[in-house]
Design a protein around this motif. Structure first.
Motif, short mmCIF file in Angstrom:
data_model
loop_
_atom_site.label_atom_id
_atom_site.label_comp_id
_atom_site.label_asym_id
_atom_site.label_seq_id
_atom_site.Cartn_x
_atom_site.Cartn_y
_atom_site.Cartn_z
N LEU A 1 12.52 6.96 1.39
CA LEU A 1 13.64 7.55 0.89
C LEU A 1 14.65 8.09 1.97
O LEU A 1 15.84 8.19 1.89
CB LEU A 1 13.40 8.49 -0.14
CG LEU A 1 13.09 8.19 -1.70
CD1 LEU A 1 12.72 9.18 -2.53
CD2 LEU A 1 14.45 7.19 -2.25
N HIS A 2 13.80 8.58 2.99
CA HIS A 2 14.39 9.27 4.06
C HIS A 2 13.64 8.56 5.47
O HIS A 2 12.68 8.49 5.65
CB HIS A 2 14.01 10.74 4.04
CG HIS A 2 14.35 11.27 2.87
ND1 HIS A 2 15.51 11.67 2.33
CD2 HIS A 2 13.52 11.78 1.95
CE1 HIS A 2 15.55 12.04 1.17
NE2 HIS A 2 14.29 12.17 0.87
N ASN A 3 14.83 7.95 6.16
CA ASN A 3 14.29 7.42 7.46
C ASN A 3 13.47 6.32 7.36
O ASN A 3 12.29 6.65 7.74
CB ASN A 3 13.76 8.66 8.44
CG ASN A 3 13.99 8.20 10.01
OD1 ASN A 3 14.32 7.34 10.43
ND2 ASN A 3 13.61 9.20 10.82
N VAL A 4 13.94 5.38 6.70
CA VAL A 4 13.03 4.25 6.71
C VAL A 4 12.39 3.59 7.80
O VAL A 4 11.12 3.25 7.96
CB VAL A 4 13.83 3.00 6.10
CG1 VAL A 4 13.04 1.75 6.06
CG2 VAL A 4 14.52 3.43 4.55
N GLU A 5 13.06 3.49 9.02
CA GLU A 5 12.57 2.95 10.30
C GLU A 5 11.42 3.86 10.78
O GLU A 5 10.43 3.32 11.22
CB GLU A 5 13.95 2.78 11.36
CG GLU A 5 14.80 2.10 10.85
CD GLU A 5 14.42 0.59 10.65
OE1 GLU A 5 13.60 0.04 11.23
OE2 GLU A 5 14.84 -0.16 9.50
N GLN A 6 11.48 5.14 10.69
CA GLN A 6 10.42 5.88 11.07
C GLN A 6 9.12 5.81 10.17
O GLN A 6 8.04 5.81 10.64
CB GLN A 6 10.83 7.43 11.26
CG GLN A 6 9.97 8.46 11.54
CD GLN A 6 10.19 9.82 11.89
OE1 GLN A 6 11.41 10.07 12.34
NE2 GLN A 6 9.33 10.83 12.08
#
Length: 528
Positions: A404-409
């Motif tokens: 949900l938050h900061n997919v890449e990380q």
């Protein structure tokens, strides 16, 4: 006129001669300044402030003293001393603003809330209108702070404040209470339902992506609403009521609004009591782990066990994880809980190995909040090293909420975990929003089909088709498939016919404490 006076406009001595002081003073202050000069000419010393412009048109604030000039008992003029206090006044204004406003967002702060609320109650009562109070809390904001830092969190808060300001009327008030919580005051409403479109606009505006330094961040809003006609002895009770309704919105799945009702008082008290009891249980390590076996569909052997958290309250008895885990997530207590579960599960897997039970993996559910915190990979390494386990013995169960938050990380962290040799399972598959779009990018080993699809597979052709589709897709991606919630022989037969790899459910074994799982694992396989 001394050299300092010559910095004013007009700025030569000749220009001063024959001119009235009105040429210097700002028009808005002129009448008041004239009264002071008149009083000084009448014999009464004066001290006052006036705004003037200098030769560069810069606005200055002057502290002026006017003294009557006496000759032989007769007033023949006025002697004036002016001191530039512009910097001091600017500092005072800044202090006043900082005292009443939030320094990050520029919104009013909680110090100003009560006065504004009292005023809005008075307006609504006098005009016989309605006052709405909304409590807004951002969903998923803590994970942004925890995972990528407070700078990004601050930028999100600044933009949230700007977006909210654009969605309300000029006479409405937005207050930042602190953290990611806001209060919105909507006075002078004609009807109760007039608040609904405002709430919907605010939620839609907040839910739009936030692009900060090339990263798309996402938050949503849980909103609590209470209404009043202004006739209330303690206006701050409205804030408490809106706060209760907001927590109800959190419990209803977030990203929605809920109304305050009188029965919320009791429920909120129960929630607070549960949170306090939860903290005591964490401090005294009053939790237990139960373990549910995972059965190989072909051989009937146990190939893994899943650690499941259990809490038996001394007075209230067994409390379901569905009840206390959301409370722990809201309060941040989920972090120490997750660390305890991970450490205890690994310690007990090592004990099983010492008893001769080998060849099984330990599956541990990972909280999104724990996963998004820094040093997660190092935490996994430390626990494995502490208990002398190989990485392949540990399996982390994740859900799509990690994305949900900061997919890449999140994907990068999963790759780091995978590089250790730890296995990764995607839990509750089919119930999330992004399963298909991100599945090919996730470094996972297993898919766990949610129990909601398994319950009716023998009788509901829709559930059967979905389950068969998931299994087929997973196998084409070289993924192992686990069916959760297997409870009947007909479900087992269907899943075997569909080439499901692993079963987990009451048909084979219920979750059991460590002593019982140790005995269970020492028995020969009974489900070929």
């Amino acid at each position: 006129v001394n050299p300092a006076g010559l910095k004013l406009k007009p700025h030569t001595a000749t220009d001063f001669i024959g001119h009235h002081f009105s040429h210097l003073v700002l028009e808005e202050d002129l009448q008041r300044v004239s009264q002071h000069f008149s009083a000084a000419r009448a014999g009464t010393p004066q001290r006052f402030e006036a705004r003037v412009r200098d030769e560069g048109e810069k606005l200055l604030t002057m502290d002026i003293s006017n003294l009557p000039i006496m000759v032989n008992g007769e007033i023949v003029g006025v002697f004036g001393i002016a001191r530039d206090i512009s910097e001091q006044k600017h500092f005072e204004r800044q202090l006043s603003f900082n005292a009443s406003h939030d320094r990050l967002t520029g919104l009013l702060n909680r110090v100003s809330l009560e006065d504004q609320l009292i005023l809005d109650c008075h307006i609504s009562r006098r005009r016989k209108r309605r006052l709405a109070v909304m409590c807004i809390d951002l969903d998923g904001f803590k994970s942004i702070n925890d995972s990528i830092g407070h700078y990004f969190g601050d930028q999100v808060l600044i933009e949230v404040a700007q977006r909210m300001t654009q969605q309300v009327r000029p006479g409405d008030t937005i207050v930042r209470m602190g953290g990611d919580e806001f209060i919105v005051l909507l006075p002078d409403l004609l009807r109760d339902e007039d608040v609904v479109p405002v709430a919907e606009r605010l939620m839609a505006s907040i839910a739009k992506p936030y692009c900060i330094q090339g990263m798309d961040l996402h938050v949503s809003a849980s909103v609590g609403i209470t209404l009043s006609d202004g006739h209330i002895e303690q206006p701050m009770q409205l804030i408490q009521q809106a706060d209760m309704a907001m927590y109800k919105a959190k419990q209803q799945g977030r990203n929605n609004f809920q109304w305050y009702t009188s029965d919320l008082n009791q429920r909120v008290c129960e929630h607070a009591s549960l949170r306090n009891d939860l903290q005591k249980a964490i401090e005294t390590q009053s939790f237990r782990l139960h373990y549910q076996p995972q059965i190989d569909a072909r051989t009937g052997r146990v190939v893994g066990i899943e650690a499941l958290l259990r809490w038996e309250h001394l007075e209230k008895g067994f409390i379901s994880p569905a009840v206390f885990v959301p409370v722990a997530e809201d309060s941040g207590q989920i972090i120490p809980l997750s660390l305890w579960v991970l450490d205890t599960a690994c310690a007990q897997l090592r004990q099983l190995g010492e008893q001769g039970v080998t060849g099984i993996s330990m599956a541990v559910n990972i909280s999104p909040m724990h996963f998004q915190r820094g040093q997660f990979v190092e935490c996994i390494q430390t626990v494995l090293s502490k208990h002398g386990l190989s990485a392949g013995q540990l399996e982390l169960e994740i859900t799509e909420s990690l994305l949900l938050h900061n997919v890449e990380q999140a994907i990068d962290t999963l790759h780091q975990v995978k590089a250790l040799g730890v296995r990764i399972a995607l839990d509750d598959f089919g119930t999330g929003f992004s399963s298909l779009s991100y599945l090919k990018r996730l470094p996972i080993d297993k898919i766990k089909i949610d129990r909601s699809f398994i319950q009716e597979i023998a009788t509901d052709h829709h559930d059967a088709a979905i389950t068969q589709g998931i299994i087929s897709m997973a196998h084409h991606l070289s993924l192992t498939v686990v069916a959760e919630g297997v409870e009947t022989a007909s479900q087992v037969d269907f899943l075997k016919g569909s080439r499901c790899d692993i079963f987990q459910g009451y048909y084979f074994a219920k979750p059991m404490p460590y002593a019982e799982i140790e005995a269970f694992l020492s028995q020969p396989a009974s489900h070929p």
